[in-house]
Write an enzyme that holds these catalytic residues in place. Sequence first.
Site, PDB file in Angstrom:
ATOM      1  N   ARG A  26      19.119  11.694  26.118  1.00  0.00           N
ATOM      2  CA  ARG A  26      18.145  12.820  24.667  1.00  0.00           C
ATOM      3  C   ARG A  26      17.451  11.769  24.354  1.00  0.00           C
ATOM      4  O   ARG A  26      17.015  11.081  22.460  1.00  0.00           O
ATOM      5  CB  ARG A  26      19.285  12.730  23.714  1.00  0.00           C
ATOM      6  CG  ARG A  26      20.329  13.995  24.304  1.00  0.00           C
ATOM      7  CD  ARG A  26      19.386  15.017  25.387  1.00  0.00           C
ATOM      8  NE  ARG A  26      19.117  15.769  23.578  1.00  0.00           N
ATOM      9  CZ  ARG A  26      19.055  16.768  23.471  1.00  0.00           C
ATOM     10  NH1 ARG A  26      19.821  17.759  23.841  1.00  0.00           N
ATOM     11  NH2 ARG A  26      18.890  18.065  22.612  1.00  0.00           N
ATOM     12  N   ARG A  30      14.524  12.391  19.589  1.00  0.00           N
ATOM     13  CA  ARG A  30      15.608  12.243  18.961  1.00  0.00           C
ATOM     14  C   ARG A  30      15.110  12.273  17.312  1.00  0.00           C
ATOM     15  O   ARG A  30      14.375  11.991  16.488  1.00  0.00           O
ATOM     16  CB  ARG A  30      16.345  12.003  19.735  1.00  0.00           C
ATOM     17  CG  ARG A  30      17.439  13.535  20.040  1.00  0.00           C
ATOM     18  CD  ARG A  30      18.450  13.373  19.284  1.00  0.00           C
ATOM     19  NE  ARG A  30      19.295  15.396  19.640  1.00  0.00           N
ATOM     20  CZ  ARG A  30      20.507  15.221  19.862  1.00  0.00           C
ATOM     21  NH1 ARG A  30      21.338  14.286  19.817  1.00  0.00           N
ATOM     22  NH2 ARG A  30      20.796  16.768  20.110  1.00  0.00           N
ATOM     23  N   ARG A  39       5.636  16.495  17.131  1.00  0.00           N
ATOM     24  CA  ARG A  39       6.485  17.928  16.674  1.00  0.00           C
ATOM     25  C   ARG A  39       5.987  18.469  15.551  1.00  0.00           C
ATOM     26  O   ARG A  39       5.964  19.613  15.659  1.00  0.00           O
ATOM     27  CB  ARG A  39       7.856  17.791  17.100  1.00  0.00           C
ATOM     28  CG  ARG A  39       8.380  17.101  18.344  1.00  0.00           C
ATOM     29  CD  ARG A  39       8.155  18.739  19.010  1.00  0.00           C
ATOM     30  NE  ARG A  39       8.107  19.445  18.910  1.00  0.00           N
ATOM     31  CZ  ARG A  39       9.741  20.198  18.871  1.00  0.00           C
ATOM     32  NH1 ARG A  39      10.769  19.497  19.240  1.00  0.00           N
ATOM     33  NH2 ARG A  39       9.678  21.335  18.181  1.00  0.00           N
ATOM     34  N   ASP A  75      13.298  20.784  28.261  1.00  0.00           N
ATOM     35  CA  ASP A  75      15.168  21.673  27.904  1.00  0.00           C
ATOM     36  C   ASP A  75      15.842  21.632  28.518  1.00  0.00           C
ATOM     37  O   ASP A  75      14.219  22.573  30.074  1.00  0.00           O
ATOM     38  CB  ASP A  75      15.075  22.154  26.787  1.00  0.00           C
ATOM     39  CG  ASP A  75      16.039  22.667  26.154  1.00  0.00           C
ATOM     40  OD1 ASP A  75      17.061  21.242  25.497  1.00  0.00           O
ATOM     41  OD2 ASP A  75      17.004  23.654  25.949  1.00  0.00           O
ATOM     42  N   TYR A 150      24.895  29.840  27.793  1.00  0.00           N
ATOM     43  CA  TYR A 150      24.052  29.738  26.968  1.00  0.00           C
ATOM     44  C   TYR A 150      23.589  31.536  26.776  1.00  0.00           C
ATOM     45  O   TYR A 150      23.531  32.480  26.575  1.00  0.00           O
ATOM     46  CB  TYR A 150      22.360  29.011  27.003  1.00  0.00           C
ATOM     47  CG  TYR A 150      23.274  27.626  26.710  1.00  0.00           C
ATOM     48  CD1 TYR A 150      23.280  28.030  25.098  1.00  0.00           C
ATOM     49  CD2 TYR A 150      23.337  26.372  27.206  1.00  0.00           C
ATOM     50  CE1 TYR A 150      23.337  26.890  24.205  1.00  0.00           C
ATOM     51  CE2 TYR A 150      22.812  25.614  26.442  1.00  0.00           C
ATOM     52  CZ  TYR A 150      23.113  25.587  24.935  1.00  0.00           C
ATOM     53  OH  TYR A 150      23.721  23.995  24.796  1.00  0.00           O
TER      54      TYR A 150
HETATM   55  O1  1CP Z   1      16.614  12.876  26.889  1.00  0.00           O
HETATM   56  C1  1CP Z   1      15.658  13.697  27.040  1.00  0.00           C
HETATM   57  O2  1CP Z   1      15.557  13.128  25.587  1.00  0.00           O
HETATM   58  C2  1CP Z   1      14.941  14.768  27.010  1.00  0.00           C
HETATM   59  C3  1CP Z   1      15.193  15.749  26.213  1.00  0.00           C
HETATM   60  C4  1CP Z   1      16.188  16.857  26.377  1.00  0.00           C
HETATM   61  C5  1CP Z   1      17.346  17.115  27.436  1.00  0.00           C
HETATM   62  C6  1CP Z   1      17.679  16.128  28.967  1.00  0.00           C
HETATM   63  C7  1CP Z   1      15.933  17.603  25.220  1.00  0.00           C
HETATM   64  C8  1CP Z   1      15.120  18.152  24.388  1.00  0.00           C
HETATM   65  N1  1CP Z   1      17.437  18.810  25.690  1.00  0.00           N
HETATM   66  C9  1CP Z   1      17.585  18.127  27.240  1.00  0.00           C
HETATM   67  C10 1CP Z   1      19.379  18.698  27.502  1.00  0.00           C
HETATM   68  C11 1CP Z   1      19.570  20.034  26.774  1.00  0.00           C
HETATM   69  N2  1CP Z   1      19.770  20.240  26.114  1.00  0.00           N
HETATM   70  C12 1CP Z   1      21.239  19.743  27.474  1.00  0.00           C
HETATM   71  C13 1CP Z   1      21.795  18.652  28.264  1.00  0.00           C
HETATM   72  C14 1CP Z   1      22.503  17.341  27.447  1.00  0.00           C
HETATM   73  C15 1CP Z   1      22.932  17.319  25.992  1.00  0.00           C
HETATM   74  O3  1CP Z   1      24.003  17.776  26.447  1.00  0.00           O
HETATM   75  O4  1CP Z   1      23.019  17.122  24.998  1.00  0.00           O
HETATM   76  C16 1CP Z   1      21.042  21.116  26.724  1.00  0.00           C
HETATM   77  C17 1CP Z   1      23.365  21.115  26.322  1.00  0.00           C
HETATM   78  C18 1CP Z   1      20.954  21.711  25.242  1.00  0.00           C
HETATM   79  C19 1CP Z   1      20.974  22.669  25.177  1.00  0.00           C
HETATM   80  C20 1CP Z   1      20.534  22.444  23.343  1.00  0.00           C
HETATM   81  N3  1CP Z   1      18.749  22.699  23.391  1.00  0.00           N
HETATM   82  C21 1CP Z   1      20.970  21.898  22.644  1.00  0.00           C
HETATM   83  C22 1CP Z   1      22.043  21.844  22.211  1.00  0.00           C
HETATM   84  C23 1CP Z   1      22.501  23.402  21.854  1.00  0.00           C
HETATM   85  C24 1CP Z   1      24.264  23.177  21.455  1.00  0.00           C
HETATM   86  O5  1CP Z   1      24.638  24.140  22.604  1.00  0.00           O
HETATM   87  O6  1CP Z   1      25.544  22.514  20.947  1.00  0.00           O
HETATM   88  C25 1CP Z   1      20.137  21.832  20.811  1.00  0.00           C
HETATM   89  C26 1CP Z   1      20.363  21.027  19.788  1.00  0.00           C
HETATM   90  C27 1CP Z   1      19.178  22.361  21.860  1.00  0.00           C
HETATM   91  C28 1CP Z   1      16.782  21.306  21.954  1.00  0.00           C
HETATM   92  C29 1CP Z   1      16.443  20.587  21.633  1.00  0.00           C
HETATM   93  N4  1CP Z   1      15.951  19.864  23.379  1.00  0.00           N
HETATM   94  C30 1CP Z   1      15.880  19.440  22.962  1.00  0.00           C
HETATM   95  C31 1CP Z   1      14.909  18.702  21.993  1.00  0.00           C
HETATM   96  C32 1CP Z   1      14.156  17.623  21.470  1.00  0.00           C
HETATM   97  C33 1CP Z   1      15.711  20.067  20.978  1.00  0.00           C
HETATM   98  C34 1CP Z   1      15.558  19.909  19.836  1.00  0.00           C
HETATM   99  C35 1CP Z   1      14.209  20.878  19.482  1.00  0.00           C
HETATM  100  C36 1CP Z   1      13.630  21.398  18.232  1.00  0.00           C
HETATM  101  O7  1CP Z   1      15.065  21.709  17.389  1.00  0.00           O
HETATM  102  O8  1CP Z   1      12.656  20.838  17.656  1.00  0.00           O
END
Ligand code: 1CP
Length: 338
Positions: A26, A30, A39, A75, A150
């Site tokens: 991530r 972030r 964004r 994502d 999910y």
């Molecule tokens: O690594 C990076 O920087 C690339 C971007 C990336 C990756 C690898 C994003 C952007 N998401 C992910 C993978 C991801 N997404 C995972 C696996 C990694 C981990 O465990 O952290 C998971 C479980 C998700 C699902 C997801 N998408 C969540 C988690 C929700 C939960 O169940 O707690 C969330 C908050 C997102 C949204 C998301 N994904 C990425 C961003 C920048 C965001 C936030 C977007 C926004 O709110 O505008």
Amino acid sequence: MTLADSAFLRACRRQPVPHTPVWFMRQAGRSLPEYLKLREGVPMLQACATPDLIVEITLQPVRRYGIDAAIFFSDIVTPLKAIGVDLDIHPGIGPVVADPIRDLKGLDALRPLEPDDEPYVTESIQSLVKELGDTPLIGFAGAPFTLGSYLIEGGPSRNHDRTKAMMYGEPRLWHALMERLTEIVLEHLLIQIRAGASAIQLFDSWVGAVAPDDYREFVLPYTRRIFEGVRSVPRIHFGVGTGELLGVLGEAGADVVGVDWRVPLDEAARRVGPGKALQGNLDPAILLAPWEVVEPRARDILRRGRQAEGHVFNLGHGVLPNTDPDQLKRLTDLVHEG
Ligand code: 1CP
């Protein structure tokens, strides 16, 4: 140095390295102010389908930190969106699915992913590979269990109750769902590899909820098939809370096993067994403490990582949103200096 000779790819292959390679889960999207600025007013899934934004956001942490690998900005749910699943990513929440999958009929929503369903993925990766030169690009996908969670729960979940209820109570439906997701995940990874990704990471973030014997029965056949299908590049396998699963994760076929912060790397190497590199494993929350606290812990991880056949330094899970980017810069420099 060439791309194939980069410290990151060498460590994944368990070859000697000039310095321990480091990247951060991530790292893109972030805490970086330059990310938040880009964004502004752009919904997450729209950003994930816009090549100019994907390229720029992927490059931001590489420029700022000088890390050893980039990870494609996207994502885990984007391939599901690409085949028409009605879902969105809600700010501060995560993926939300309009019609959760609870029965055989629900599986109809999951048609196969075709090679040209994600033109923005191919286009962005082709540009990124040119821009990155000798820095490897990691493609990624969510694993069937985590994506399934999910789809079944309808959104983020603490205990994955409905997911496990289906797994234990309706095993035929469960296996049918896993089969479909496996093919989608595999094609999504192949699309990224064909476009030029030089490694892949499978995120099974929530699979730590499952006991080892159940992992073997309900999850392993699918992760194994995915890793067999992407043999041409180094493969990383990651989950949270997987201390008790490290042995069976080692059987799934990845080259590198990701370790969260709960198990020290020397012990993780013992649990995973020979023939694997490890990735990890600084607790991301430690970066919220002063640098004097971070430094000895990072050095301890470097020291324990030497017990593994290869070590890619990383956090034990994703960068927390309130992390000071300067801490990540100092950490990158420390890892490189060894
Ligand atoms: O690594 C990076 O920087 C690339 C971007 C990336 C990756 C690898 C994003 C952007 N998401 C992910 C993978 C991801 N997404 C995972 C696996 C990694 C981990 O465990 O952290 C998971 C479980 C998700 C699902 C997801 N998408 C969540 C988690 C929700 C939960 O169940 O707690 C969330 C908050 C997102 C949204 C998301 N994904 C990425 C961003 C920048 C965001 C936030 C977007 C926004 O709110 O505008």
